[in-house]
Design a protein around this motif. Sequence first.
Motif, PDB file in Angstrom:
ATOM      1  N   GLU A 127      50.607  31.242  79.207  1.00  0.00           N
ATOM      2  CA  GLU A 127      50.097  30.947  80.473  1.00  0.00           C
ATOM      3  C   GLU A 127      50.399  29.304  80.625  1.00  0.00           C
ATOM      4  O   GLU A 127      50.168  28.926  81.730  1.00  0.00           O
ATOM      5  N   SER A 128      49.995  28.469  79.467  1.00  0.00           N
ATOM      6  CA  SER A 128      50.051  27.246  79.671  1.00  0.00           C
ATOM      7  C   SER A 128      51.467  26.638  80.013  1.00  0.00           C
ATOM      8  O   SER A 128      51.750  25.874  80.810  1.00  0.00           O
ATOM      9  N   GLU A 129      52.485  27.591  79.605  1.00  0.00           N
ATOM     10  CA  GLU A 129      53.829  26.946  79.790  1.00  0.00           C
ATOM     11  C   GLU A 129      54.302  27.479  80.987  1.00  0.00           C
ATOM     12  O   GLU A 129      54.857  26.673  81.972  1.00  0.00           O
ATOM     13  N   GLU A 130      53.655  28.606  81.758  1.00  0.00           N
ATOM     14  CA  GLU A 130      53.786  29.050  83.124  1.00  0.00           C
ATOM     15  C   GLU A 130      53.068  28.210  83.830  1.00  0.00           C
ATOM     16  O   GLU A 130      53.405  27.711  84.960  1.00  0.00           O
ATOM     17  N   ALA A 131      51.987  27.593  83.586  1.00  0.00           N
ATOM     18  CA  ALA A 131      51.214  26.696  84.561  1.00  0.00           C
ATOM     19  C   ALA A 131      51.937  25.453  84.942  1.00  0.00           C
ATOM     20  O   ALA A 131      51.996  24.727  85.807  1.00  0.00           O
ATOM     21  N   LEU A 132      52.463  24.849  83.433  1.00  0.00           N
ATOM     22  CA  LEU A 132      52.956  23.564  83.637  1.00  0.00           C
ATOM     23  C   LEU A 132      54.582  23.864  84.436  1.00  0.00           C
ATOM     24  O   LEU A 132      54.937  23.043  85.302  1.00  0.00           O
ATOM     25  N   ARG A 133      55.049  24.931  84.036  1.00  0.00           N
ATOM     26  CA  ARG A 133      56.454  25.075  85.074  1.00  0.00           C
ATOM     27  C   ARG A 133      56.094  25.187  86.407  1.00  0.00           C
ATOM     28  O   ARG A 133      56.713  24.370  87.224  1.00  0.00           O
ATOM     29  N   SER A 134      54.975  25.681  86.940  1.00  0.00           N
ATOM     30  CA  SER A 134      54.610  26.021  88.081  1.00  0.00           C
ATOM     31  C   SER A 134      54.174  24.566  88.853  1.00  0.00           C
ATOM     32  O   SER A 134      54.607  24.271  89.828  1.00  0.00           O
ATOM     33  N   LYS A 135      53.426  23.591  87.851  1.00  0.00           N
ATOM     34  CA  LYS A 135      53.006  22.418  88.341  1.00  0.00           C
ATOM     35  C   LYS A 135      54.271  21.450  88.611  1.00  0.00           C
ATOM     36  O   LYS A 135      54.377  20.821  89.461  1.00  0.00           O
ATOM     37  N   VAL A 136      55.355  21.873  87.680  1.00  0.00           N
ATOM     38  CA  VAL A 136      56.397  20.615  87.802  1.00  0.00           C
ATOM     39  C   VAL A 136      57.217  21.240  88.989  1.00  0.00           C
ATOM     40  O   VAL A 136      57.820  20.248  89.783  1.00  0.00           O
ATOM     41  N   GLU A 137      57.480  22.697  89.324  1.00  0.00           N
ATOM     42  CA  GLU A 137      58.252  22.912  90.449  1.00  0.00           C
ATOM     43  C   GLU A 137      57.761  22.646  91.813  1.00  0.00           C
ATOM     44  O   GLU A 137      58.268  22.233  92.694  1.00  0.00           O
ATOM     45  N   LYS A 160      57.457  19.051  96.497  1.00  0.00           N
ATOM     46  CA  LYS A 160      56.618  18.000  97.490  1.00  0.00           C
ATOM     47  C   LYS A 160      57.094  16.710  97.332  1.00  0.00           C
ATOM     48  O   LYS A 160      57.003  15.849  98.401  1.00  0.00           O
ATOM     49  N   GLN A 161      57.504  16.161  95.996  1.00  0.00           N
ATOM     50  CA  GLN A 161      57.379  14.709  95.975  1.00  0.00           C
ATOM     51  C   GLN A 161      58.905  14.285  95.928  1.00  0.00           C
ATOM     52  O   GLN A 161      59.251  13.110  95.871  1.00  0.00           O
ATOM     53  N   MET A 162      59.849  15.237  95.663  1.00  0.00           N
ATOM     54  CA  MET A 162      61.501  14.873  95.790  1.00  0.00           C
ATOM     55  C   MET A 162      62.323  15.842  96.872  1.00  0.00           C
ATOM     56  O   MET A 162      63.113  16.255  96.426  1.00  0.00           O
ATOM     57  N   PRO A 163      61.705  15.418  98.030  1.00  0.00           N
ATOM     58  CA  PRO A 163      62.468  16.131  99.107  1.00  0.00           C
ATOM     59  C   PRO A 163      63.956  15.794  99.350  1.00  0.00           C
ATOM     60  O   PRO A 163      64.591  16.649  99.743  1.00  0.00           O
ATOM     61  N   GLU A 196      62.320  11.698  85.720  1.00  0.00           N
ATOM     62  CA  GLU A 196      61.918  11.514  84.451  1.00  0.00           C
ATOM     63  C   GLU A 196      60.768  10.362  84.172  1.00  0.00           C
ATOM     64  O   GLU A 196      59.814  10.376  83.612  1.00  0.00           O
ATOM     65  N   ALA A 197      60.880   9.110  85.286  1.00  0.00           N
ATOM     66  CA  ALA A 197      60.016   7.962  85.284  1.00  0.00           C
ATOM     67  C   ALA A 197      58.577   8.539  85.539  1.00  0.00           C
ATOM     68  O   ALA A 197      57.557   8.397  85.250  1.00  0.00           O
ATOM     69  N   GLU A 198      58.554   9.506  86.638  1.00  0.00           N
ATOM     70  CA  GLU A 198      57.193  10.020  87.221  1.00  0.00           C
ATOM     71  C   GLU A 198      56.619  11.027  86.274  1.00  0.00           C
ATOM     72  O   GLU A 198      55.462  10.931  85.682  1.00  0.00           O
ATOM     73  N   LEU A 199      57.363  11.978  85.555  1.00  0.00           N
ATOM     74  CA  LEU A 199      57.040  13.058  84.836  1.00  0.00           C
ATOM     75  C   LEU A 199      56.515  12.479  83.479  1.00  0.00           C
ATOM     76  O   LEU A 199      55.492  13.098  82.808  1.00  0.00           O
ATOM     77  N   LEU A 200      57.211  11.535  82.947  1.00  0.00           N
ATOM     78  CA  LEU A 200      56.665  10.897  81.707  1.00  0.00           C
ATOM     79  C   LEU A 200      55.409  10.414  81.766  1.00  0.00           C
ATOM     80  O   LEU A 200      54.785  10.016  80.623  1.00  0.00           O
ATOM     81  N   PRO A 210      50.282  13.438  81.106  1.00  0.00           N
ATOM     82  CA  PRO A 210      49.734  13.396  79.590  1.00  0.00           C
ATOM     83  C   PRO A 210      50.140  14.767  79.061  1.00  0.00           C
ATOM     84  O   PRO A 210      50.435  14.777  77.822  1.00  0.00           O
ATOM     85  N   GLU A 211      50.562  15.948  79.789  1.00  0.00           N
ATOM     86  CA  GLU A 211      51.010  17.263  79.234  1.00  0.00           C
ATOM     87  C   GLU A 211      52.503  17.238  78.791  1.00  0.00           C
ATOM     88  O   GLU A 211      53.105  18.178  78.442  1.00  0.00           O
ATOM     89  N   ILE A 212      53.238  15.991  79.235  1.00  0.00           N
ATOM     90  CA  ILE A 212      54.653  16.131  78.839  1.00  0.00           C
ATOM     91  C   ILE A 212      54.953  15.037  78.067  1.00  0.00           C
ATOM     92  O   ILE A 212      54.536  13.687  78.465  1.00  0.00           O
ATOM     93  N   GLU A 213      55.545  15.358  76.873  1.00  0.00           N
ATOM     94  CA  GLU A 213      56.002  14.383  75.811  1.00  0.00           C
ATOM     95  C   GLU A 213      57.344  13.698  76.112  1.00  0.00           C
ATOM     96  O   GLU A 213      57.791  12.749  75.971  1.00  0.00           O
ATOM     97  N   GLU A 214      58.458  14.687  76.469  1.00  0.00           N
ATOM     98  CA  GLU A 214      59.705  14.145  76.773  1.00  0.00           C
ATOM     99  C   GLU A 214      60.523  15.121  78.108  1.00  0.00           C
ATOM    100  O   GLU A 214      59.884  16.143  78.228  1.00  0.00           O
TER     101      GLU A 214
END
Length: 115
Positions: free
Chosen positions: A12-22, A27-30, A72-76, A79-83
């Motif tokens: 569930e955590s992996e799917e939640a993070l995947r959904s959040k990034v997608e 929305k932010q990279m049109p 990369e700059a934004e997603l780093l 807090p839930e993303i290390e790399e």
Amino acid sequence: MSIDTGDSEVAESEEALRSKVETWLAKQMPIIQMHGGTSAVREAEPGGEVVIELGGGCRGCEISDVTTGNIEAELLQWPEIEEITVRAPDAGESFGIDQPDSIMGIDRTEGGRGF
């Protein structure tokens, strides 16, 4: 009686993070969609690595390195993303995996903003 190993919580955590990034990508990279590109989150390990692949119009695009750098700059900063790894194929290259035309009901092939 069964023992819960927590695997469902991890999934569930992996799917939640995947959904959040997608959702963030849509929305932010049109510019990705505006230029006929596609994006797909291939891996999303909370507290670890997120892997994103760009395709479509991003293949061989002269500014794909700028786009990948911005992602990369934004997603780093999350807090839930290390790399973060963002892959954009060169003109003649393919990752060998077809990317979906639509992710989460958002048509990514029409060049629209995605919302």
